[in-house]
Design a protein around this motif. Sequence first.
Motif, short mmCIF file in Angstrom:
data_model
loop_
_atom_site.label_atom_id
_atom_site.label_comp_id
_atom_site.label_asym_id
_atom_site.label_seq_id
_atom_site.Cartn_x
_atom_site.Cartn_y
_atom_site.Cartn_z
N SER A 65 89.77 20.85 42.67
CA SER A 65 89.89 21.02 44.12
C SER A 65 88.55 20.88 44.82
O SER A 65 88.48 21.09 46.03
CB SER A 65 90.50 22.40 44.43
N GLY A 66 87.49 20.55 44.09
CA GLY A 66 86.17 20.40 44.70
C GLY A 66 85.59 21.71 45.19
O GLY A 66 84.85 21.73 46.17
N GLY A 67 85.93 22.82 44.53
CA GLY A 67 85.44 24.14 44.93
C GLY A 67 86.26 24.79 46.01
O GLY A 67 85.93 25.89 46.48
N ALA A 76 93.19 24.26 48.88
CA ALA A 76 92.75 25.04 47.72
C ALA A 76 93.35 24.52 46.42
O ALA A 76 92.68 24.49 45.38
CB ALA A 76 93.12 26.52 47.92
N LEU A 77 94.61 24.10 46.46
CA LEU A 77 95.26 23.63 45.23
C LEU A 77 94.85 22.21 44.89
O LEU A 77 95.00 21.78 43.73
CB LEU A 77 96.78 23.73 45.37
N GLY A 78 94.36 21.48 45.89
CA GLY A 78 93.86 20.13 45.63
C GLY A 78 94.91 19.19 45.07
O GLY A 78 96.09 19.23 45.44
N ILE A 79 94.48 18.37 44.14
CA ILE A 79 95.32 17.34 43.56
C ILE A 79 95.98 17.82 42.26
O ILE A 79 96.79 17.10 41.66
CB ILE A 79 94.47 16.08 43.29
N MET A 80 95.67 19.06 41.84
CA MET A 80 96.15 19.54 40.55
C MET A 80 97.67 19.58 40.44
O MET A 80 98.22 19.20 39.40
CB MET A 80 95.55 20.92 40.26
N PRO A 81 98.43 20.05 41.46
CA PRO A 81 99.89 20.02 41.32
C PRO A 81 100.45 18.62 41.11
O PRO A 81 101.40 18.44 40.33
CB PRO A 81 100.39 20.62 42.65
N VAL A 122 105.60 19.49 45.16
CA VAL A 122 105.79 20.55 46.17
C VAL A 122 106.24 21.85 45.49
O VAL A 122 105.76 22.94 45.83
CB VAL A 122 106.81 20.09 47.23
N ALA A 123 107.15 21.75 44.52
CA ALA A 123 107.62 22.94 43.81
C ALA A 123 106.47 23.62 43.06
O ALA A 123 106.32 24.84 43.10
CB ALA A 123 108.75 22.57 42.85
N LEU A 124 105.66 22.82 42.38
CA LEU A 124 104.51 23.39 41.66
C LEU A 124 103.48 23.97 42.62
O LEU A 124 102.84 24.98 42.31
CB LEU A 124 103.86 22.31 40.78
N ALA A 125 103.33 23.34 43.79
CA ALA A 125 102.37 23.86 44.78
C ALA A 125 102.82 25.23 45.29
O ALA A 125 102.00 26.13 45.47
CB ALA A 125 102.23 22.88 45.94
#
Length: 437
Positions: A65-67, A76-81, A122-125
Amino acid sequence: MLTAFARAFKTPDLRKKLLFTLGIIVLFRLGAHVPVPGIDYSNVQQCMDEAKSQQGLFGLVNMFSGGALLQITIFALGIMPYITASIILQLLTVVIPRLEALKKEGQSGQAKITQYTRYLTVALAILQGTGLVATARSGSLFQNCQVGDQIVPDQSIFVTITMVITMTAGTAVVMWLGELITDRGIGNGMSILMFISIAAGFPGALWAIRQQGKIMDGWLEFSLVIVCGLAMVALVVFVEQAQRRIPVQYAKRMIGRRSYGGTSTYIPLKVNQAGVIPVIFASSLLYIPALIAQFSGSDAEWAVWIENNFVTGDHPVYIVTYFLLIVFFAFFYVAISFNPEEVADNMKKYGGFIPGIRAGRPTAEYLSYVLNRITWPGSLYLGLIALVPTVALVTLNANQNFPFGGTSILIIVGVGLETVKQIESQLQQRHYEGFLR
């Protein structure tokens, strides 16, 4: 190289794509500094200053998320989900016939799979956002922070739901920005946003190493890390570009009075066929027991053992388990992503064969044999690269965000190479020399 950059910006359509990509990157980085409503930002900054070298269990997600994760911003969650959803869909394609059929349908089927990936993202986010808010409310997001339990002053249901919805919407916006780059910019949008998120933490991590250094006011450690980093980049580029080229000959066919085929080509099998996926898999799997032990709040023997061996990241049990999991997932991912029997059948269908190998089953067995042999050095290379931050943590007393190693260097080098190749191909279409000769 500077001449190639100048030519890229002199070409109108390529300049437009580059500027569009840079604009999206600026928006992405701005969003990574906008706090979520309901957060006491001054307390967050105080905890960040007190625990710069301690990111606990959230180090991997915070890097992607780049911090922005530990600052609890809208991105905050960035691209991870999206990364997690893409990996899950890719694995489910092997076991669910419906998804496998969609994959074979071409562009229309891929569009359906992309839509499923968005829904799952979206569900994971929502799930990850709820977990992050719960962790921030409990005060366990930062270790040993005096005001850690005051990050969310108002802990009402309405504020909690607002925070979760905001972070979920932020993830959806990040996903949309990545798709905009893919459609109208240069390179793969999701990969570029991941690249920017990781690269954003490099200056801070390097400066932290200098501040923590003891020899020559930290400049000796800083210089040593830079030299090691350049050597690591050269090694990663060398291995990522390495491939075994299996020659393929196509027989000539007479159709009417014309002769078709008779060409020679090759099947490129990369040494690191799995990419960075095994490292992400292994990190995520080791993240789960530590997370369970932390949130259980139990003083049981199993929870204490997990906390002692898996949370710090420098215990021998953690290092050996991490290395073995990376090797296992490297073979596992190569097995599900490259099907030698399917490749052999396609070659046989179009009259192709490997010189000296009979078409059909012998070709599939030969491809499996070669693939297993080159996967061994690839998996060992991944395991060693992933352990570089741990070695730095022990030898240099650096923080856990040691930049040159692990997932970060693999992603930065891989995405950088692919993006440069795309720009180079567009330059060569216009009869210009590219970046690489």
